[in-house]
Design an enzyme around this catalytic site. Structure first.
Site, mmCIF file in Angstrom:
data_model
loop_
_atom_site.group_PDB
_atom_site.id
_atom_site.type_symbol
_atom_site.label_atom_id
_atom_site.label_comp_id
_atom_site.label_asym_id
_atom_site.label_seq_id
_atom_site.Cartn_x
_atom_site.Cartn_y
_atom_site.Cartn_z
ATOM 1 N N ARG A 1 0.860 -1.194 0.000
ATOM 2 C CA ARG A 1 0.000 0.000 0.000
ATOM 3 C C ARG A 1 0.887 1.232 0.000
ATOM 4 N NH1 ARG A 1 -2.633 4.204 0.229
ATOM 5 N NH2 ARG A 1 -4.781 4.390 0.973
ATOM 6 N N GLU B 1 -11.421 5.546 -5.518
ATOM 7 C CA GLU B 1 -11.718 4.115 -5.586
ATOM 8 C C GLU B 1 -12.104 3.677 -7.002
ATOM 9 O OE1 GLU B 1 -11.413 1.936 -3.116
ATOM 10 O OE2 GLU B 1 -10.730 3.539 -1.757
ATOM 11 N N ARG C 1 -1.247 -5.219 4.986
ATOM 12 C CA ARG C 1 -0.527 -4.716 3.818
ATOM 13 C C ARG C 1 0.760 -4.020 4.250
ATOM 14 N NH1 ARG C 1 -5.369 -1.311 1.126
ATOM 15 N NH2 ARG C 1 -5.202 -0.417 3.220
#
Length: 249
Positions: free
Chosen positions: A52, A60, A102
């Site tokens: 990330r 998004e 992540r």
């Protein structure tokens, strides 16, 4: 040659050219190969590690339960263009994992390009930081301000355009937005202030990341966060790091 010397020689054989003269890369930097870009700020390596991009957030893309936000697909395409199939260097801040497992990293190409900043510069990402990972926040904010001033890509669209407290309306409820306003009230403890009809608060658990009593009446600032309405029907927004409050003057 001693055993210790042999180990050092072996290590230096594998040092990337850009790190000659330092062993800091063993702990703080490493190279990975990109396998697949998930969205504008996330990708997977060929080893299956999910990365990330640290300090930023992109619109998004379409998911099973939600539609794409404006410029979500463009941000993903931009990240594909920058890193798909390439070896990239990861550098880290204080916390290296998020709650989803992540890896949180700043990402660099072999030519030195800082990928996180490049997306902000293109107008395809906004600054998004949480303590203690704030070391690059000031640099990213300066880049973001130039993108906003130029109305690059997402900043020229009504969904992302910077608004004022006077423009608040029910259709914005729950959205992450940037609000430009003038400080009209500051409580003595400094953890709560007002921009006209918008109240801004610093949650107690995040106050260590802030400087207290730095705001003045009449000062222009830019705040960022998710817009909400209190039980009393008043607009409010919570900020979590100092970078969520940008002093314009």
């Amino acid at each position: 040659m001693t055993r210790h010397g042999i180990v050092l020689c072996v290590l230096f054989l594998f040092i990337q050219p850009g790190f000659a003269g330092s062993l800091s890369w063993i702990t703080y930097n490493r190279w990975v190969t990109v396998d697949r870009v998930v969205d504008g700020d996330t990708f997977k390596t060929i080893q299956g590690e999910k990365i990330r991009l640290l300090g930023i957030n992109t619109p998004e893309i379409q998911h099973d339960t939600s539609s794409a936000q404006p410029f979500g697909q463009q941000a993903k395409n931009a990240l594909i263009t920058l890193i798909a199939g390439k070896q990239v260097r990861l550098t880290f801040d204080k916390e290296k994992k998020d709650k989803y497992g992540r890896t949180l990293a700043h990402v660099y190409l072999r030519n030195g390009l800082w990928v996180n900043a490049a997306l902000v510069e293109q107008g395809l990402a906004h600054v998004y930081t949480f303590a203690p990972n704030i070391s690059a926040a000031k640099k990213l904010l300066r880049i973001e301000q130039k993108a906003i001033a130029a109305k690059r890509k997402m900043w020229g669209h009504k969904r992302w355009r910077v608004i004022t407290p006077k423009q608040l309306r029910t259709g914005l409820l729950g959205q992450f937005r940037l609000i430009h306003g003038v400080v009209t009230k500051v409580e003595k403890n400094g953890w709560r202030f007002e921009l006209g009809k918008l109240t801004v608060t610093v949650p107690k658990s995040y106050r260590r990341a802030f400087k207290r009593n730095t705001l003045k009446l009449g000062q222009q600032i830019l705040v960022r966060g998710k817009l909400r309405i209190s039980k009393k029907g008043k607009w409010f927004l919570s900020v979590y790091t100092q970078s969520d409050v940008y002093h314009i003057n």
